[in-house]
Design an enzyme around this catalytic site. Structure first.
Site, PDB file in Angstrom:
ATOM      1  N   GLU A   1       0.879  -1.277  -0.093  1.00  0.00           N
ATOM      2  CA  GLU A   1      -0.086   0.274   0.026  1.00  0.00           C
ATOM      3  C   GLU A   1       0.828   1.283   0.154  1.00  0.00           C
ATOM      4  O   GLU A   1       1.726   1.544   0.642  1.00  0.00           O
ATOM      5  CB  GLU A   1      -0.819  -0.075   1.145  1.00  0.00           C
ATOM      6  CG  GLU A   1      -2.092  -0.830   1.189  1.00  0.00           C
ATOM      7  CD  GLU A   1      -3.055  -0.490   2.494  1.00  0.00           C
ATOM      8  OE1 GLU A   1      -4.244  -0.863   2.065  1.00  0.00           O
ATOM      9  OE2 GLU A   1      -2.676   0.174   3.349  1.00  0.00           O
ATOM     10  N   CYS A   2       0.661   2.102  -0.934  1.00  0.00           N
ATOM     11  CA  CYS A   2       1.156   3.637  -0.993  1.00  0.00           C
ATOM     12  C   CYS A   2       2.792   3.339  -1.052  1.00  0.00           C
ATOM     13  O   CYS A   2       3.403   2.846  -1.840  1.00  0.00           O
ATOM     14  CB  CYS A   2       0.855   4.309  -0.007  1.00  0.00           C
ATOM     15  SG  CYS A   2       1.094   5.819  -0.372  1.00  0.00           S
TER      16      CYS A   2
END
Length: 439
Positions: A326-327
């Site tokens: 994530e990210c």
């Protein structure tokens, strides 16, 4: 019986909500109350400060990203085993997206749903009696919420306080206390918000200092007496885990994993096994999936690029078991990361992604995602709600549908195209998962 609660909110951002909320949490905890905290909206940093102040976990409550059953389940978990709940708002009290009533993501939605009175933090720097007009507007704007009183922040002098209080008296708004202007009260920040709790020097000392100021400047008995509302029913179930033994990267570069996800995974019997890429640790071989949360890899790109045991171990893990980023985790799964100075660092090379923090561009907002294929996030077609909050740019073209993680829109349904990548059993995107869309 449900514990009463309060929502600490403000007319706008940067008014001092976090300082006041932490001051109240710590001061009331020191008095022997069982204080539970919550954070309104998509914020993955403040809950760690709440836990440090109270000694108890803090969950996010998000009226847009969470369907009512999940929202109520988290609220119920928050009020359990508590004497009082202190929820902290985000942005301004009524700031949200254009969506169905009570599903806008605004702080006011949470206050109305659970009947929690609002303690309004008003930054009075640069104003005197006029501050009361702003506070009065907040009281009148939405009849579903109650403003219990105001706490004045950044008061310049005793005379300044008297003038502001005169305006509040005219508006019929109780003043529950005041904090003087003090640069030492400001917690250190960086580009995604506060410096993380675990990195904040002398955090315990800082928390005790703001609690001392609360004892001196805020009527804590009146604050406790103002609490009200309650949560009824047990709500729905928390999010299900992506695996049984989950290797979770956790250090100063990887830390943005929502507490309610962790609680849901553990509640379903999963084990979360932490490892530190910055300490050159690979994902434990005993795990069946690996999760790289968001964080600040752009600040540690050089160390990560030279963490050979971590990178080799991650590549070996990904040959046989699913990995999701994530990210910040997505950036590390890519081929290269350009840091703020323009220096390019090689990353894991598991996804055809190159990112740059040197070419900064703010990406911020809710995202509604439809998965293009199976991944750790769910089956093909699963709809998820989350958000993006980062400054990195992608330097390569976005993946086409067969290789994209999801098709995304913003909160109002505007088409944002495809996002992320899904190559074999490795996936990732800038999307931070909050919950599955149950609408």
């Amino acid at each position: 019986m449900s514990a009463p609660g309060l929502l600490v909110a403000a007319p706008r951002s940067s008014s001092g909500k976090t300082t006041v909320a932490l001051a109240l949490m710590r001061a009331l905890t020191r008095r022997g109350l069982r204080v539970r905290a919550a954070k309104c909206g998509p914020d993955y940093i403040d809950p760690a400060f709440h836990q440090a102040a109270t000694g108890r976990p803090s969950f996010n409550l998000d009226s847009f990203a969470m369907a009512p059953p999940l929202l109520d389940a988290l609220a119920q978990a928050t009020v359990s085993d508590a004497d009082i709940v202190i929820a902290e708002g985000s942005m301004g009290l009524f700031d949200g997206v254009r969506a169905a009533e009570s599903r806008t993501g605004a702080n006011a939605d949470i206050a109305a749903r659970y009947g929690w009175p609002v303690v309004l933090v008003v930054d009075v720097s640069g104003a005197a009696q006029s501050a009361a007009a702003v506070a009065l507007g907040c009281r009148l704007y939405d009849p579903q919420i109650t403003i219990a009183g105001v706490i004045l922040n950044k008061v310049a002098s005793a005379r300044h306080r008297r003038l502001v209080e005169a305006g509040m008296a005219r508006a019929g708004l109780p003043v529950l206390g005041a904090l003087m202007r003090d640069a030492q009260l400001v917690l250190p920040e960086r580009h995604l918000g506060l410096v993380q709790a675990g990195e904040t020097a002398d955090l315990e000392t800082r928390l005790d200092r703001v609690a001392d100021l609360a004892e001196a400047g805020i009527d804590l008995d009146a604050v406790v007496a103002a609490a009200g509302g309650g949560v009824t029913g047990a709500g729905g179930t928390l999010p299900q885990p992506p695996g049984q033994r989950i290797a979770v990267a956790r250090d100063e570069a990887f830390s943005f994993l929502y507490p309610h996800l962790e609680a849901g995974w553990r509640g379903s019997g999963a084990e979360l096994i932490p490892f530190s890429p910055l300490a050159d640790e690979p994902p434990p071989d005993s795990c069946d999936v690996c999760w790289l949360p968001g964080g600040y890899p752009e600040l540690h790109a050089g160390r990560l690029a030279h963490a050979k045991r971590f990178l080799d171990g991650l590549r070996a893990f990904a040959r046989t078991r699913p990995v999701h980023g994530e990210c910040g985790g997505y950036m590390v799964l890519g081929r290269a990361l350009e840091d703020a100075a323009g220096v390019t660092h090689a990353m894991a090379g598991l996804l055809p992604v190159e990112t740059s923090y040197h070419r900064r561009k703010l990406h911020l907002g809710y995202r509604v995602a439809r998965l293009c294929g199976p991944s750790l996030l769910g089956r093909r077609g699963t709809r998820l709600i989350g958000h993006e909050f980062h400054y990195a740019s992608e330097l390569l073209p976005v993946a086409p549908e067969p290789d994209a993680l999801a098709h995304v829109t913003d909160a109002e349904g505007a088409d944002l195209g495809f996002a992320g990548h899904r190559i074999g059993i490795v996936s990732g995107s800038f999307f931070h998962l909050v919950a599955e869309d149950q609408a």
